[in-house]
Design an enzyme around this catalytic site. Structure first.
Site, PDB file in Angstrom:
ATOM      1  N   LEU A   1       0.860  -1.178   0.000  1.00 34.04           N
ATOM      2  CA  LEU A   1       0.000   0.000   0.000  1.00 34.04           C
ATOM      3  C   LEU A   1       0.893   1.224   0.000  1.00 34.04           C
ATOM      4  CD1 LEU A   1      -2.732  -0.906   2.675  1.00 34.04           C
ATOM      5  CD2 LEU A   1      -3.000  -0.913   0.193  1.00 34.04           C
ATOM      6  N   ASP A   2       0.452   2.291  -0.678  1.00 32.15           N
ATOM      7  CA  ASP A   2       1.198   3.548  -0.639  1.00 32.15           C
ATOM      8  C   ASP A   2       1.384   4.002   0.803  1.00 32.15           C
ATOM      9  OD1 ASP A   2       1.064   3.521  -3.392  1.00 32.15           O
ATOM     10  OD2 ASP A   2      -0.575   4.975  -3.506  1.00 32.15           O
ATOM     11  N   LYS A   3       2.438   4.754   1.022  1.00 37.27           N
ATOM     12  CA  LYS A   3       2.697   5.303   2.360  1.00 37.27           C
ATOM     13  C   LYS A   3       1.486   6.071   2.883  1.00 37.27           C
ATOM     14  CE  LYS A   3       5.775   8.531   4.795  1.00 37.27           C
ATOM     15  NZ  LYS A   3       6.949   9.431   4.673  1.00 37.27           N
ATOM     16  N   GLU A   4       0.826   6.828   2.007  1.00 44.30           N
ATOM     17  CA  GLU A   4      -0.288   7.683   2.427  1.00 44.30           C
ATOM     18  C   GLU A   4      -1.597   6.915   2.623  1.00 44.30           C
ATOM     19  OE1 GLU A   4       1.525   8.115  -0.293  1.00 44.30           O
ATOM     20  OE2 GLU A   4       2.659   9.979  -0.061  1.00 44.30           O
ATOM     21  N   THR A   5      -1.652   5.650   2.165  1.00 41.74           N
ATOM     22  CA  THR A   5      -2.874   4.860   2.230  1.00 41.74           C
ATOM     23  C   THR A   5      -2.886   3.983   3.472  1.00 41.74           C
ATOM     24  OG1 THR A   5      -2.921   4.785  -0.189  1.00 41.74           O
ATOM     25  CG2 THR A   5      -4.311   3.208   0.969  1.00 41.74           C
TER      26      THR A   5
END
Length: 288
Positions: free
Chosen positions: A133-137
């Site tokens: 998962l993306d860091k921001e997700t």
């Protein structure tokens, strides 16, 4: 190292060679040593590769450490690990927003992989990344607890047998109840952090969107999204391409209006590769 697996009631009879090679994806070299060492037992008895196994049989594999060399992962802090599901082979945890899935530098210890490594250290196990998962997700993410199941889970991901449902809050009012975005995604030549719609040179990306609710007061739309593909920043790029960027997106939204990216992996579902049980795993927290 020993693995013991009871074949499910739905298992179709096959010979041991087929089971190891096609179902469990045991590497050729490892299969060779299992055969030489007589390392396959069925219901406690040593069996040859041409012999058959059937439903409810208990298959034991006696492996050496050299068959699956253990990887090294620096330990973080297990207090950051929120377990959603766990058994002998797999672990699903809830990733906080703002935390990387895995290190990019060898000395990093503050990623989810490091924290999961600390959690598993008590059992002398290490985690293996199945998807990211993306860091921001935020949201549900799957790890393998041993190298034996890792290629099986990776094949399931490739064959789209791991189903993920995301929640997002997008800018603007979306009027369609359900629709699909089918646009190829490639790298942004001007910003290495970003991805762009690239119909000529990009890779195919398909996102199914369902409108949950609109909020006219905040001019936003609450969405559920399912991916047919797993391209980097796929949901973020697709929604931005239809002029409904996700609220709080530091890369793709015109205005940064939230303390976080409003994108959350709410649900992960799949058939367990050994028990054949249908698993539907949801996070305790939601965006809406």
């Amino acid at each position: 190292m020993e693995f013991q697996i009871q074949l499910p009631d739905t298992f179709q009879t096959m010979d041991i060679r087929t089971l190891l090679e096609r179902e469990w994806l045991v590497p050729r070299k490892t299969r060779h040593f299992l055969r030489i060492r007589k390392g396959v037992l069925v219901n406690g008895d040593v069996k040859m590769f041409h012999e058959e196994v059937k439903s409810a049989d208990i298959v034991t594999l006696k492996l050496e450490k050299s068959d699956y060399p253990k990887v090294s992962v620096l330990c973080g802090n297990q207090r950051f690990v929120e377990v959603l599901y766990e058994d002998e082979h797999i672990l699903v945890v809830n990733k906080p927003f703002g935390m990387k899935t895995h290190p990019n530098q060898p000395n990093e210890t503050n990623t989810l992989l490091n924290h999961v490594a600390d959690y598993l250290a008590k059992d002398n196990q290490v985690p293996y990344v199945v998807h990211r998962l993306d860091k921001e997700t935020s949201g549900a993410i799957l790890f393998a607890k041993n190298p034996f199941i890792l290629p099986i889970l990776s094949r399931m991901l490739e064959k789209k047998e791991l189903h993920r449902v995301y929640q997002a809050i997008a800018s603007g009012i979306i009027h369609k109840n359900e629709f699909t975005i089918d646009k190829k995604i490639g790298r942004d030549r001007h910003d290495r952090r970003k991805r762009v719609i690239d119909e000529r040179g990009g890779k195919r990306a398909i996102t199914h969107v369902r409108l949950v609710e609109v909020d006219k007061q905040t001019n936003t739309s609450k969405l559920e999204l399912i991916l047919d593909t797993g391209r980097t920043h796929q949901i973020r790029v697709h929604l931005q391409s239809i002029h409904h960027a996700i609220i709080g997106d530091p890369l793709y939204a015109e205005k940064f209006t939230s303390r976080r990216l409003m994108l959350h992996a709410r649900e992960l579902s799949f058939i367990h590769p050994f028990t054949k049980e249908q698993l539907i795993i949801q996070t305790n927290d939601t965006l809406f």
